[in-house]
Design a protein around this motif. Structure first.
Motif, PDB file in Angstrom:
ATOM      1  N   GLU A  75       0.855  -1.177   0.000  1.00 18.24           N
ATOM      2  CA  GLU A  75       0.000   0.000   0.000  1.00 18.24           C
ATOM      3  C   GLU A  75       0.894   1.230   0.000  1.00 18.24           C
ATOM      4  N   LEU A  76       0.614   2.158  -0.903  1.00 16.09           N
ATOM      5  CA  LEU A  76       1.446   3.359  -0.992  1.00 16.09           C
ATOM      6  C   LEU A  76       1.242   4.249   0.232  1.00 16.09           C
ATOM      7  N   PRO A  77       2.308   4.871   0.703  1.00 18.52           N
ATOM      8  CA  PRO A  77       2.254   5.594   1.972  1.00 18.52           C
ATOM      9  C   PRO A  77       1.790   7.034   1.824  1.00 18.52           C
ATOM     10  N   GLY A  78       1.355   7.605   2.937  1.00 12.19           N
ATOM     11  CA  GLY A  78       1.049   9.017   2.990  1.00 12.19           C
ATOM     12  C   GLY A  78       2.303   9.832   3.271  1.00 12.19           C
ATOM     13  N   LEU A  79       2.103  11.126   3.505  1.00  9.94           N
ATOM     14  CA  LEU A  79       3.234  12.027   3.701  1.00  9.94           C
ATOM     15  C   LEU A  79       4.099  11.632   4.888  1.00  9.94           C
ATOM     16  N   GLU A  80       3.455  11.195   5.966  1.00  6.17           N
ATOM     17  CA  GLU A  80       4.225  10.924   7.177  1.00  6.17           C
ATOM     18  C   GLU A  80       5.217   9.788   6.966  1.00  6.17           C
ATOM     19  N   ALA A  81       4.777   8.725   6.292  1.00  9.60           N
ATOM     20  CA  ALA A  81       5.681   7.613   6.021  1.00  9.60           C
ATOM     21  C   ALA A  81       6.799   8.050   5.085  1.00  9.60           C
ATOM     22  N   SER A 274      22.145  31.076  10.276  1.00 15.74           N
ATOM     23  CA  SER A 274      21.308  29.981  10.768  1.00 15.74           C
ATOM     24  C   SER A 274      20.744  30.382  12.120  1.00 15.74           C
ATOM     25  N   VAL A 275      19.436  30.365  12.230  1.00 20.92           N
ATOM     26  CA  VAL A 275      18.765  30.776  13.466  1.00 20.92           C
ATOM     27  C   VAL A 275      18.095  29.564  14.099  1.00 20.92           C
ATOM     28  N   ALA A 276      18.378  29.336  15.362  1.00 21.70           N
ATOM     29  CA  ALA A 276      17.749  28.218  16.063  1.00 21.70           C
ATOM     30  C   ALA A 276      16.249  28.477  16.183  1.00 21.70           C
ATOM     31  N   PRO A 277      15.424  27.563  15.704  1.00 24.53           N
ATOM     32  CA  PRO A 277      13.975  27.794  15.707  1.00 24.53           C
ATOM     33  C   PRO A 277      13.383  27.680  17.107  1.00 24.53           C
ATOM     34  N   ASP A 278      12.419  28.564  17.409  1.00 25.81           N
ATOM     35  CA  ASP A 278      11.673  28.425  18.656  1.00 25.81           C
ATOM     36  C   ASP A 278      10.205  28.133  18.379  1.00 25.81           C
ATOM     37  N   ARG A 279       9.875  27.964  17.090  1.00 23.02           N
ATOM     38  CA  ARG A 279       8.520  27.588  16.696  1.00 23.02           C
ATOM     39  C   ARG A 279       8.622  26.430  15.726  1.00 23.02           C
ATOM     40  N   VAL A 280       7.879  25.366  15.990  1.00 24.17           N
ATOM     41  CA  VAL A 280       7.935  24.175  15.142  1.00 24.17           C
ATOM     42  C   VAL A 280       6.526  23.689  14.877  1.00 24.17           C
ATOM     43  N   LEU A 281       6.399  22.909  13.815  1.00 26.33           N
ATOM     44  CA  LEU A 281       5.126  22.253  13.527  1.00 26.33           C
ATOM     45  C   LEU A 281       5.052  20.966  14.336  1.00 26.33           C
ATOM     46  N   ALA A 282       3.917  20.728  14.980  1.00 30.41           N
ATOM     47  CA  ALA A 282       3.739  19.498  15.756  1.00 30.41           C
ATOM     48  C   ALA A 282       2.267  19.128  15.778  1.00 30.41           C
ATOM     49  N   THR A 283       2.011  17.855  16.002  1.00 31.90           N
ATOM     50  CA  THR A 283       0.646  17.404  16.257  1.00 31.90           C
ATOM     51  C   THR A 283       0.466  17.329  17.761  1.00 31.90           C
ATOM     52  N   VAL A 284      -0.502  18.080  18.268  1.00 33.31           N
ATOM     53  CA  VAL A 284      -0.777  18.075  19.699  1.00 33.31           C
ATOM     54  C   VAL A 284      -1.918  17.108  19.972  1.00 33.31           C
ATOM     55  N   LEU A 285      -1.759  16.325  21.008  1.00 32.27           N
ATOM     56  CA  LEU A 285      -2.728  15.308  21.400  1.00 32.27           C
ATOM     57  C   LEU A 285      -3.114  15.538  22.855  1.00 32.27           C
ATOM     58  N   PHE A 286      -4.387  15.783  23.069  1.00 29.91           N
ATOM     59  CA  PHE A 286      -4.916  15.926  24.423  1.00 29.91           C
ATOM     60  C   PHE A 286      -5.705  14.676  24.790  1.00 29.91           C
ATOM     61  N   VAL A 338       3.563  14.933  19.027  1.00 32.11           N
ATOM     62  CA  VAL A 338       4.100  13.878  18.171  1.00 32.11           C
ATOM     63  C   VAL A 338       4.517  14.533  16.863  1.00 32.11           C
ATOM     64  N   ASP A 339       5.652  14.107  16.282  1.00 39.93           N
ATOM     65  CA  ASP A 339       6.150  14.759  15.074  1.00 39.93           C
ATOM     66  C   ASP A 339       5.584  14.163  13.790  1.00 39.93           C
ATOM     67  N   GLY A 340       4.539  13.339  13.902  1.00 43.66           N
ATOM     68  CA  GLY A 340       3.852  12.798  12.735  1.00 43.66           C
ATOM     69  C   GLY A 340       2.378  12.644  13.039  1.00 43.66           C
ATOM     70  N   PRO A 341       1.481  13.244  12.246  1.00 43.49           N
ATOM     71  CA  PRO A 341       0.051  13.213  12.569  1.00 43.49           C
ATOM     72  C   PRO A 341      -0.567  11.820  12.544  1.00 43.49           C
ATOM     73  N   ALA A 342      -0.146  10.942  11.621  1.00 45.61           N
ATOM     74  CA  ALA A 342      -0.732   9.602  11.589  1.00 45.61           C
ATOM     75  C   ALA A 342      -0.343   8.815  12.835  1.00 45.61           C
ATOM     76  N   ARG A 343       0.931   8.927  13.243  1.00 47.08           N
ATOM     77  CA  ARG A 343       1.334   8.251  14.480  1.00 47.08           C
ATOM     78  C   ARG A 343       0.599   8.824  15.679  1.00 47.08           C
ATOM     79  N   ALA A 344       0.340  10.124  15.660  1.00 47.40           N
ATOM     80  CA  ALA A 344      -0.391  10.732  16.775  1.00 47.40           C
ATOM     81  C   ALA A 344      -1.814  10.176  16.866  1.00 47.40           C
ATOM     82  N   VAL A 345      -2.471  10.014  15.707  1.00 48.14           N
ATOM     83  CA  VAL A 345      -3.833   9.460  15.711  1.00 48.14           C
ATOM     84  C   VAL A 345      -3.812   8.023  16.221  1.00 48.14           C
TER      85      VAL A 345
END
Length: 437
Positions: A75-81, A274-286, A338-345
């Motif tokens: 099965e072909l993977p989504g973006l996270e894979a 090069s600037v160290a990032p203080d904002r990142v994309l993440a999946t938040v899970l409550f 979690v740094d991947g939305p499918a793994r977070a789900v």
């Protein structure tokens, strides 16, 4: 001479890659729809274009799983894979940090990687890219027509006018383009890729990209509408747009193929800070225990404390299993990133299901967005949205925002539409989905 092809291990799969060039910059080419790293060098114009990249960069290119020389998949993977493929080849060659160049459909993968792992992304270049698939094939009829071509004529090179109209009528180039199709993917895999790609929409996360970004697009590109490139430039903070004349989508053909390389070289070799990032994309899970107070009163303090200990152990075991991070505890629940939305789900679903055996009813909510890192905690509007989405769920349910649903296309996860909702303190209406389990 073309470089040797090697393989990087990504889980149980082997991902084909090549590395070449003598430049001082690490550059990863994130490939388009289909690719074959060895076939690239058989076309003289493409080989010349790649050698020019190698004159100012150390270039890494690869075939995504299911395409080219990489392992086939059931099965072909989504973006996270596919992000794992990118991480895997970077690790294999020792690229701790690199500039990424997304070409065409590869732009969505490059965008998600740059937003999720800014510490590994020096800069970002898009050529002929888009955030929404409709910039490529705007209607279902157009998608069906292209899938029909794949079904009936894949491997003939008959799609050349759709990608490189200025080379139409060039028999040698059309033969190479036919090989590009055949060696890039089988007809069945190509059709599956198109159907999966048609679901991907990264427009909700491009605003979270915080690395220097260049968008290069030909104004009359016959494949990807110029508005797709303009959207990226307008919605990625600080992005620079270079519009060049022309209608070819293939970057190494056309009168200004060298100007594309000029823009890329100027952008990359001029980016030194090069600037160290203080904002990142993440999946938040409550997560939250439903009716916790009533449960505590019913069973007493000691038994409730024992139950909470089991609850915490279950959650932390699943955080580790799905490569998440415990960011905070919220009384009777957890805030996890979690740094991947499918793994977070999948993490949320596993927690909810396992809690039933402990004797607790849990609900969970997820959203993917830009988060501000504050010491060991996170903040920002994405966190508030995740909390509000979780509050809409009932016992045993996992709810996600539409952003999460869009990003996990191709992962095999299924959802039920729960309609649009007003989220307290968050502007606008938000469409929410329940995970089918």
């Amino acid at each position: 001479m073309q470089p040797d092809t090697h393989y990087a291990k990504c889980g149980e799969l082997q991902i084909a890659y090549q590395i070449f060039g003598q430049g001082s910059i690490n550059l990863v080419i994130v490939p388009p729809f289909v690719s074959n790293v060895e076939n690239f060098w058989d076309e003289p114009d493409f080989a010349r274009w790649l050698r020019r990249l190698g004159s100012f960069a150390r270039v890494l290119m690869f075939d995504k799983r299911g395409t080219g020389l990489s392992d086939r998949v059931s099965e072909l993977p989504g973006l996270e894979a596919r992000i794992e493929d990118l991480r895997g080849v970077m690790d294999a060659v020792g690229f701790e940090k690199a500039a990424l160049m997304g070409i065409s459909e590869g732009g969505s993968l490059a965008a998600l990687f740059a937003a999720t792992y800014p510490q590994r992304c020096e800069a970002l270049v898009f050529y002929g890219c888009f955030a929404r698939f409709t910039s490529w094939l705007p209607t279902q009829e157009a998608l069906d027509a292209f899938i029909g071509y794949i079904d009936q004529h894949w491997g003939t090179g008959g799609s050349l006018p759709l990608f490189g109209p200025t080379r139409e009528g060039d028999p040698a180039f059309q033969r190479w383009w036919g090989r590009f199709e055949r060696l890039g993917a089988s007809p069945s895999a190509a059709k599956a890729l198109m159907r999966m790609n048609s679901q991907i929409d990264v427009s909700g996360i491009v605003g979270a990209i915080r690395v220097p970004t260049l968008v290069v697009h030909r104004t009359d590109d016959v494949t990807i509408n110029i508005e797709g490139g303009r959207y990226l430039a307008e919605n990625i903070p600080g992005a620079r747009l270079v519009e060049l004349p022309g209608k070819d989508h293939i970057p190494f053909i056309g009168d200004n193929a060298s100007e594309i390389l000029d823009a890329i070289e100027e952008f990359l070799t001029g980016s030194k800070q090069s600037v160290a990032p203080d904002r990142v994309l993440a999946t938040v899970l409550f997560t939250d225990i439903v009716k916790s107070t009533e449960k505590a009163v019913a069973i007493g303090d000691q038994r409730w404390r024992d139950l909470l200990d089991k609850h915490n152990a279950v959650i932390r075991r699943n955080i580790s299993r799905f490569r998440g991070r415990e960011t905070n505890t919220t009384g009777d629940g957890f805030l996890i990133t979690v740094d991947g939305p499918a793994r977070a789900v999948r993490c949320a679903s596993a927690i909810v299901d396992e809690m039933r055996s402990v004797g607790l009813d849990i609900r969970a909510g997820l959203h993917t967005g830009e988060c501000e890192e504050i010491d060991d905690n996170i903040g920002g509007i994405a966190v508030h949205i995740g909390a509000r989405v979780a509050a809409l769920a009932s016992a045993g349910q996992v709810f996600v925002s539409s952003t999460v649903k869009d990003l996990v296309a191709g992962s095999g996860l299924l959802f039920f539409d729960q309609g649009e909702h007003s989220l307290k303190g968050v502007p606008g209406e938000w469409r929410v989905f329940a995970v089918e389990r």
